[in-house]
Enzyme design. Sequence first.
Site, PDB file in Angstrom:
ATOM      1  N   GLY A 156       0.676  -1.368  -0.039  1.00 10.92           N
ATOM      2  CA  GLY A 156       0.128  -0.154   0.122  1.00 10.92           C
ATOM      3  C   GLY A 156       1.127   1.179  -0.100  1.00 10.92           C
ATOM      4  O   GLY A 156       1.715   1.498   0.721  1.00 10.92           O
ATOM      5  N   PHE A 165      -1.036   6.969   2.721  1.00  7.89           N
ATOM      6  CA  PHE A 165      -0.245   7.821   3.766  1.00  7.89           C
ATOM      7  C   PHE A 165       0.820   7.086   4.270  1.00  7.89           C
ATOM      8  O   PHE A 165       2.007   7.646   4.850  1.00  7.89           O
ATOM      9  CB  PHE A 165      -1.000   8.649   4.607  1.00  7.89           C
ATOM     10  CG  PHE A 165      -1.797   9.963   3.917  1.00  7.89           C
ATOM     11  CD1 PHE A 165      -1.051  10.872   3.378  1.00  7.89           C
ATOM     12  CD2 PHE A 165      -3.075   9.872   3.746  1.00  7.89           C
ATOM     13  CE1 PHE A 165      -1.641  12.115   2.770  1.00  7.89           C
ATOM     14  CE2 PHE A 165      -3.705  10.607   2.957  1.00  7.89           C
ATOM     15  CZ  PHE A 165      -2.916  11.951   2.442  1.00  7.89           C
ATOM     16  N   GLU A 203     -17.814  17.588   3.577  1.00  8.82           N
ATOM     17  CA  GLU A 203     -17.415  18.201   2.536  1.00  8.82           C
ATOM     18  C   GLU A 203     -18.013  17.979   1.135  1.00  8.82           C
ATOM     19  O   GLU A 203     -18.026  19.056   0.444  1.00  8.82           O
ATOM     20  CB  GLU A 203     -15.876  17.858   2.510  1.00  8.82           C
ATOM     21  CG  GLU A 203     -15.251  18.172   3.909  1.00  8.82           C
ATOM     22  CD  GLU A 203     -13.486  18.066   3.896  1.00  8.82           C
ATOM     23  OE1 GLU A 203     -13.241  17.049   3.177  1.00  8.82           O
ATOM     24  OE2 GLU A 203     -12.816  18.880   4.295  1.00  8.82           O
ATOM     25  N   ASP A 243      -4.957   3.312   8.550  1.00 12.80           N
ATOM     26  CA  ASP A 243      -6.415   2.906   8.753  1.00 12.80           C
ATOM     27  C   ASP A 243      -6.576   1.377   9.117  1.00 12.80           C
ATOM     28  O   ASP A 243      -7.379   0.863   9.589  1.00 12.80           O
ATOM     29  CB  ASP A 243      -7.049   3.234   7.597  1.00 12.80           C
ATOM     30  CG  ASP A 243      -7.527   4.386   7.206  1.00 12.80           C
ATOM     31  OD1 ASP A 243      -6.871   5.321   8.241  1.00 12.80           O
ATOM     32  OD2 ASP A 243      -8.195   4.843   6.268  1.00 12.80           O
TER      33      ASP A 243
END
Lengths: 432, 432
Positions: free
Chosen positions: B15, B18, B174, B305
């Site tokens: 992955g 971030f 948002e 996550d």
Amino acid sequence: MNIPQTCFPRVVIIGGGFAGLAAARGLEEQELQVVLIDKHNYHTFQPLLYQVATGGLEPDSIAFPLRKRFNDVENFYFRLAEVTNIDADQKEVQTTIGNLAYDYLIIATGSTTNFFGNTNVQKYAMEMKSVPQSLNIRSLILENFEEALLTSNLEDRKKLMNFVIVGGGPTGVELAGALAEMKKEILPKDYPDLDIRLMKINLIQSSGELLKGMSSKASEKAEDFLIKLGVDVWKNLRVLDYNGDVVSTNGEDHFRASTVIWAAGVKGEAIKGLPETCLIERPARYKVDAFNKVVGLPNIFAIGDVACMQSESYPYGHPMMAQPAIQQGKLAAKNILSELKGKALKPFVYNDKGAMATIGRNKAVVDLPKWKFQGVFAWFVWMFVHLFSLIGFRNKAVVFLNWMYNYIRFDRETRLIIRPFKNKNEYSFQEK
Amino acid sequence: MNIPQTCFPRVVIIGGGFAGLAAARGLEEQELQVVLIDKHNYHTFQPLLYQVATGGLEPDSIAFPLRKRFNDVENFYFRLAEVTNIDADQKEVQTTIGNLAYDYLIIATGSTTNFFGNTNVQKYAMEMKSVPQSLNIRSLILENFEEALLTSNLEDRKKLMNFVIVGGGPTGVELAGALAEMKKEILPKDYPDLDIRLMKINLIQSSGELLKGMSSKASEKAEDFLIKLGVDVWKNLRVLDYNGDVVSTNGEDHFRASTVIWAAGVKGEAIKGLPETCLIERPARYKVDAFNKVVGLPNIFAIGDVACMQSESYPYGHPMMAQPAIQQGKLAAKNILSELKGKALKPFVYNDKGAMATIGRNKAVVDLPKWKFQGVFAWFVWMFVHLFSLIGFRNKAVVFLNWMYNYIRFDRETRLIIRPFKNKNEYSFQEK
């Protein structure tokens, strides 16, 4: 189609490319209803598609939303649809979202890739006439490199790194140059484990010169630039077939390649319905008179790539590029207004502003009517003209910024596989 | 996978989000071999996906090519692949392009949309966790408006112009704000024939407050901003089902809507293979100790996550957002280096830098540890932080330019349907 019937005559324009857009602009704020139909909701700046394909530009910055262009125009309607048939007797177009009657029809559907009936090539080769097609080429180039990294079979690796571009017109030349620059600056850094010398870029041209239609100086210099950049230029060689594995030709040379980009021909994107006598079969363009009226059909204009206006100076019609399209679009609009006012129509006279092509950094060729030049200055002229021709301030600014960045950093950052083309997955794209 | 066997220990990172990127950076130029595997060839800056979905940004400017990031790093390998299984006994990962042994494994697969087992919702609702998904939403919004123009049935038109966003976290808030601004500034200009009052934006939150996890001041102010922008905020309402036509809830309210965006939950993107005891079932995150090691598996780290580090302050693990991911990535890299040198590992301590969300022009909420503020200044802080966090100079510059343009002109020009989502055609996208 939910378009109101008014007392004004209705002009339907099919296609929001250079020609259709110019015509629509010329009909703004008149006592007319204008309906523009396009299968995309944006105008595509086709001359820069090759930069999207090679990771130099973002797709969104060479596309402009058609609705925005006409936001404040009265009596103007845009419809996202494909026109399936034209009924000249009923003065009606049939589309994927219903039928629409017209008083005047302007056909500005442009051109599509011409595979000259070769279904194999059509099936396996890539084309580059739209933004999604360019994105497919971008994905395919990068996917092939990822795959080349994995194979231990040298022949397969060579095939994956072999690129064949068929057609030495501006599209082929510009794409070959851009690929050669990727080979030079980008790919060796991204794939240090691959022997970049295995990457071949072959540009195949059936005739004896590149950039047919430009000056011989431009043609020679373009070839020179390409060879310096490491492109293998094959002239007087005709591609006969491509079966997804091997490109066969009429010469001794065959090419085993995973990527073949077909830039060897275009044909008019003619629509079903008009009498066959209106069509010039090869390459499927509408025969038009000096006013761009389709022969025998007084209310139908064809403009741009899809129109073929034969004259002494242009026995095969005008070149299929932006300038004739824009000029014909402007004049068709004026002539419709004249006709409605009972005035005489003006015949089309092509103002040839010249042609240009870029091969790479500091390398371009420009033919102006009175001055032909090549090299660094030509490259700046090319950039300036293309930047200036883009629609919209934002597009101009983003393209300028990308060009500056790419120039200073010898880089192209949009080398992203957003929708894989080859190894299809959940993010893929349905069909070629 | 064609990765050489060296004398250095091999760290495999799954992955390039971030967390994975932070870990990879921390392992640069060490006596290690690092292999980064991702199913995309780019890093996605997820916090700005909603702006891609609403036509404010180009997709390419929030994505960064992963290979470029590590161009000059020795002993670093990137592979474009999906990991299908982890064999902890054999210390091996199985992927779509072959198997790979590891000495250390870092799982940084992030999160995926959690439909809580509702297959109907999964089938009919849109999700927004990747660039292609955001582009699908962008296409769908515009396609619905095009269709609304055509129908003469008022109920159908209402349905096409009804937007339901499920989930009042940062993503939902948002997105609702951005849609409301499209309603205010863009869509009435593009679709003057549609009654824009028919467009509804519903934000449904199952609990009694928006932006759970932020301060109550932020939550209240965000709701306030949304209501001012014309969003219908539904609190304490739970969506039970969506059949492609009607959203049913546990209250009296039902919503007939063509577009439902599911932002009501995420779960870890766990990979097959590890013992079930390593997983916290809801929401599928790996149980990790204070060093981010998956419990019972000394050579496997999970970060970001997909990791759930339970502690007194964070009984359900850390929030699933960028900051914990980045911090855990950095520390995991350091801890691997320490372990190899025989030094003691350092436990993770989350440095909570706060949270923020933007609702629209001049409207944002910011919670810093010692200062909470809302409004214009918060909006500038939000912009600055996000611009600064984007990877790459070009991305920063293009995003900045777009934001300035959009701010000054009250516009968003990337309202383009590049690949239709709903009315699929040759340019479409295969599956949702």
